[in-house]
Design an enzyme around this catalytic site. Structure first.
Site, PDB file in Angstrom:
ATOM      1  CG  ASP A   1      38.701  27.414  42.485  1.00  0.00           C
ATOM      2  OD1 ASP A   1      38.221  28.126  43.389  1.00  0.00           O
ATOM      3  OD2 ASP A   1      38.902  27.821  41.319  1.00  0.00           O
TER       4      ASP A   1
ATOM      5  CG  ASP B   1      36.371  31.904  43.389  1.00  0.00           C
ATOM      6  OD1 ASP B   1      36.853  30.785  43.630  1.00  0.00           O
ATOM      7  OD2 ASP B   1      36.200  32.349  42.228  1.00  0.00           O
TER       8      ASP B   1
ATOM      9  CG  HIS C   1      36.158  35.581  38.256  1.00  0.00           C
ATOM     10  ND1 HIS C   1      35.278  35.528  39.294  1.00  0.00           N
ATOM     11  CD2 HIS C   1      37.041  34.568  38.476  1.00  0.00           C
ATOM     12  CE1 HIS C   1      35.591  34.526  40.092  1.00  0.00           C
ATOM     13  NE2 HIS C   1      36.676  33.920  39.634  1.00  0.00           N
TER      14      HIS C   1
ATOM     15  CG  HIS D   1      33.134  33.242  36.452  1.00  0.00           C
ATOM     16  ND1 HIS D   1      32.883  31.894  36.325  1.00  0.00           N
ATOM     17  CD2 HIS D   1      34.344  33.335  37.043  1.00  0.00           C
ATOM     18  CE1 HIS D   1      33.902  31.222  36.828  1.00  0.00           C
ATOM     19  NE2 HIS D   1      34.796  32.056  37.269  1.00  0.00           N
TER      20      HIS D   1
ATOM     21  CD  GLU E   1      40.251  31.908  39.130  1.00  0.00           C
ATOM     22  OE1 GLU E   1      40.472  30.745  39.472  1.00  0.00           O
ATOM     23  OE2 GLU E   1      39.124  32.326  38.828  1.00  0.00           O
TER      24      GLU E   1
ATOM     25  CD  GLU F   1      39.756  32.052  42.634  1.00  0.00           C
ATOM     26  OE1 GLU F   1      39.639  30.813  42.674  1.00  0.00           O
ATOM     27  OE2 GLU F   1      38.999  32.795  41.980  1.00  0.00           O
TER      28      GLU F   1
HETATM   29 CO    CO Z   1      37.506  32.207  40.631  1.00  0.00          CO
END
Ligand code: CO
Length: 301
Positions: free
Chosen positions: A91, A102, A162, A170, A195, A287
């Site tokens: 990630d 992200d 998010h 976030h 995600e 994600e």
């Molecule tokens: Co994330």
């Protein structure tokens, strides 16, 4: 209409595009590092250095989470974990002038759990298809849940996608991985990360193991000199979550333990413990980051 913090300022659009592009490039490049015999620590350093080489900074420490760990593990200083036959989630967060991309993927080194990897990938692909201004959070969650369950796995229900805002990885709204029936709708201009996590277990995580990722809460004054010094480094990381490894390399483990315990007590930082599937089920993740515009843009494509 409810106000959300993740509505993009149009002036920042190019930064979001750039952060997403670098995240995507680093993700694709990093896949060649993931092979049996590789040291997790070397993988982490290589990925974070590649982000810096491209003129950005890590938006958070690269998360390299194995098997039943869903997220929030990053190697420690002198980490000895070797890749062999695990399921690895990578990630990656890239911060470019405050905008953050992200993105995550999973590699199954065992060769036995490709379906689990596909389940979260397909859930992300199907969720992408329903994204538009006005789609409800419940509808996105339902798509993720149905896709993962169609593979015979459980979505992790207490982990979610998010919103993302400048310097803030976030924010609300949380994007559920199951049908919460929430009627809150995506709004034009939102930046969101979707995600999905798929698991062979019950589909819930709890905190477990030693905390290796931290985040700044406040800059308030702290008395001890070592804590004050470490606080300066934390601010230099760019107001994003950081790895204690980044501090350990500079000050050594003992000093950092002392400083972090003082900073926690004083309310300057808090930790993000590793997130472990409660029934020790294996976990996969996929994600992307999106800009919800009249035409939805996958920023980390
Ligand atoms: Co994330």
């Amino acid at each position: 209409m409810q106000q959300f913090p993740n509505i993009m300022n149009p002036e920042d659009k190019e930064k979001w595009i750039k952060a997403g592009k670098i995240a995507s490039e680093v993700r694709e490049w990093s896949k060649s590092l993931i092979k049996p015999g590789a040291k997790l620590l070397d993988v982490a350093n290589a990925i974070e250095n590649k982000i810096r080489e491209k003129g950005a900074t890590p938006g958070f420490p690269v998360n390299l989470s194995l098997n039943e760990i869903a997220a929030h593990y990053t190697p420690v200083k002198d980490d000895t974990i070797l890749l062999k036959d695990q399921i690895l989630k990578v990630d990656i967060g890239v911060c470019f002038e405050g905008a953050i991309g992200d993105t995550a993927y999973t590699i199954d080194l065992s060769g036995k759990h490709q379906k689990l990897v596909e389940a979260s990938q397909q859930a992300l692909a199907n969720a992408t298809k329903v994204l538009r201004v006005g789609v409800t959070l419940g509808e996105i969650g339902k798509t993720v849940e149905e896709t993962i369950m169609s593979y015979g796995f459980q979505p992790i229900r207490n982990l979610s996608g998010h919103g993302i805002a400048m310097y803030s990885i976030h924010t609300s709204p949380s994007i559920p991985n199951y049908d919460t029936k929430e009627k809150t709708a995506l709004q034009k201009g939102m930046i969101i990360a979707i995600e999905p996590f798929a698991s062979t277990g019950e589909g819930r995580i709890k905190e477990g193991g030693e905390t290796v990722i931290f985040e700044e809460l406040s800059h308030k004054a702290v008395r001890s000199p070592i804590a004050r010094q470490v606080m300066q480094d934390i601010e230099a990381f760019g107001h994003v979550p950081f790895a204690r490894r980044w501090l350990d390399e500079k000050y050594g483990v003992n000093k950092v333990s002392l400083a972090l315990s003082q900073l926690k007590l004083n309310g300057n930082v808090h930790g993000h413990a590793p997130l472990v599937e409660i029934s020790k089920g294996l976990v996969s993740q996929a994600e992307h980051t999106f800009l919800i515009d009249d035409e939805v843009v996958c920023l980390t494509k």
